[in-house]
Design an enzyme around this catalytic site. Structure first.
Site, mmCIF file in Angstrom:
data_model
loop_
_atom_site.group_PDB
_atom_site.id
_atom_site.type_symbol
_atom_site.label_atom_id
_atom_site.label_comp_id
_atom_site.label_asym_id
_atom_site.label_seq_id
_atom_site.Cartn_x
_atom_site.Cartn_y
_atom_site.Cartn_z
ATOM 1 N N SER A 106 -37.233 37.265 33.335
ATOM 2 C CA SER A 106 -38.463 37.493 34.095
ATOM 3 C C SER A 106 -39.065 36.158 34.528
ATOM 4 C CB SER A 106 -39.445 38.335 33.259
ATOM 5 O OG SER A 106 -40.522 38.797 34.040
ATOM 6 N N GLU A 198 -32.790 40.528 40.112
ATOM 7 C CA GLU A 198 -33.432 41.721 39.559
ATOM 8 C C GLU A 198 -34.924 41.627 39.844
ATOM 9 O OE1 GLU A 198 -35.555 42.144 36.566
ATOM 10 O OE2 GLU A 198 -35.887 39.982 36.544
ATOM 11 N N HIS A 260 -35.411 44.176 33.663
ATOM 12 C CA HIS A 260 -36.558 44.811 33.017
ATOM 13 C C HIS A 260 -36.288 46.230 32.540
ATOM 14 C CE1 HIS A 260 -38.598 41.430 34.981
ATOM 15 N NE2 HIS A 260 -39.594 41.625 34.130
#
Length: 293
Positions: A106, A198, A260
């Site tokens: 992330s 992502e 995630h």
């Protein structure tokens, strides 16, 4: 890594949930690892989305990395804030500390990218101690354990957007973080590489905007291939991904359970990788021996 090694947990981005962090630390200790926490791992400041001041977070990260007793550095969680540290780190001192492993995902994408460009080291895009799933989802935990202890497992995809086979160093991470680096001194360039992407919580038009930014800055010029992970809470991004990426004319594998979502498999960034759309997998080698990412 080996049982008995020491790992550090720091918070370069947001502040972690204390209970989740305790559970994550216990899980790492159950692997036979010694865990030390950064001095400011639970810190707070006026901006409540940051785990302490920039200087304190940078000092924790650099101290952990330069500690000769530490074999790996886990980021406790993501959120926001790691890019604010990049100009505060002494990369000469960190290079002198020798190779070790950075783990996170992330917001940690900013660190993954700069660790590759400034330190020339592979890093692990994997789950973090204060996030779920960490040790609670069996496949996520099994994959992390394998990656940490040098027996990496394959990462399967579920959809081929563009067929073929591609080889190259795997790079990338969270799309919004990579886009945010465009126009800075850390702007990415993925020529000759397999790009992993992502995202979470972005509508398809925003995904389009960020992909367009990468395309227009030249970050995706001459890429070898593209591996697409999870797109949680992003509506249906596949039409956008096809529209913006298939014209690049390279193999594209989608549906990797990395990012995630759950499970969250681990991928080595900065390692040699292979996209094979016949087997629908991303595989590669971390060191001299053959293995799967």
């Amino acid at each position: 890594m080996r049982p008995g090694d020491t790992v550090a947990v720091v918070s370069p981005s947001g502040p972690p949930n204390a209970a989740r962090l305790r559970n994550g630390v216990r899980a790492l200790e159950a692997l036979g690892l010694k865990v030390v926490l950064g001095e400011n791992v639970m810190a707070r400041q006026t901006l409540d989305y940051l785990a302490g001041s920039d200087a304190a977070r940078a000092a924790d990260l650099q101290s952990a990395w330069c500690d000769p007793a530490v074999s790996a550095v886990f980021c406790s969680r993501g959120g926001y804030g790691s890019a604010r540290l990049l100009d505060l780190l002494d990369f000469d001192a960190m290079r002198a500390a020798g190779p070790k492993t950075l783990i996170g995902y992330s917001d940690v994408t900013a660190l993954h990218h700069v660790w590759g460009t400034e330190l020339g080291l592979p890093t692990l895009h994997g789950p973090m101690p204060a996030y779920e799933p960490f040790c609670d989802e069996p496949r996520t935990w099994e994959h992390l354990r394998a990656a940490l202890f040098d027996d990496p497992l394959p990462v399967p995809g579920s959809l081929v957007l563009s067929p073929g086979r591609a080889e190259g160093v795997v790079a990338g991470g969270n799309l919004s973080l990579l886009a945010s680096l465009c126009g800075t001194r850390y702007q990415p360039s993925f020529a000759g590489k397999i790009v992993f992407l992502e995202e979470i919580g972005e509508e398809p038009y925003r995904v389009d905007r960020m992909l367009t930014q990468l395309l227009q800055t030249g970050a995706l010029d001459d890429v070898a291939g593209i591996a697409l992970g999870s797109w949680e809470e992003c509506g249906d991004p596949l039409p956008v991904l096809r529209d913006r990426l298939v014209p690049l004319g390279v193999p594209i594998l989608a549906g990797l359970p990395v990012g995630h979502g759950t499970p969250h498999l681990s991928v080595w960034l900065g390692a040699l990788g292979v996209i094979d759309t016949e087997s629908c997998s991303l595989s590669g080698r971390l060191r001299d021996g053959e293995g799967a990412l």
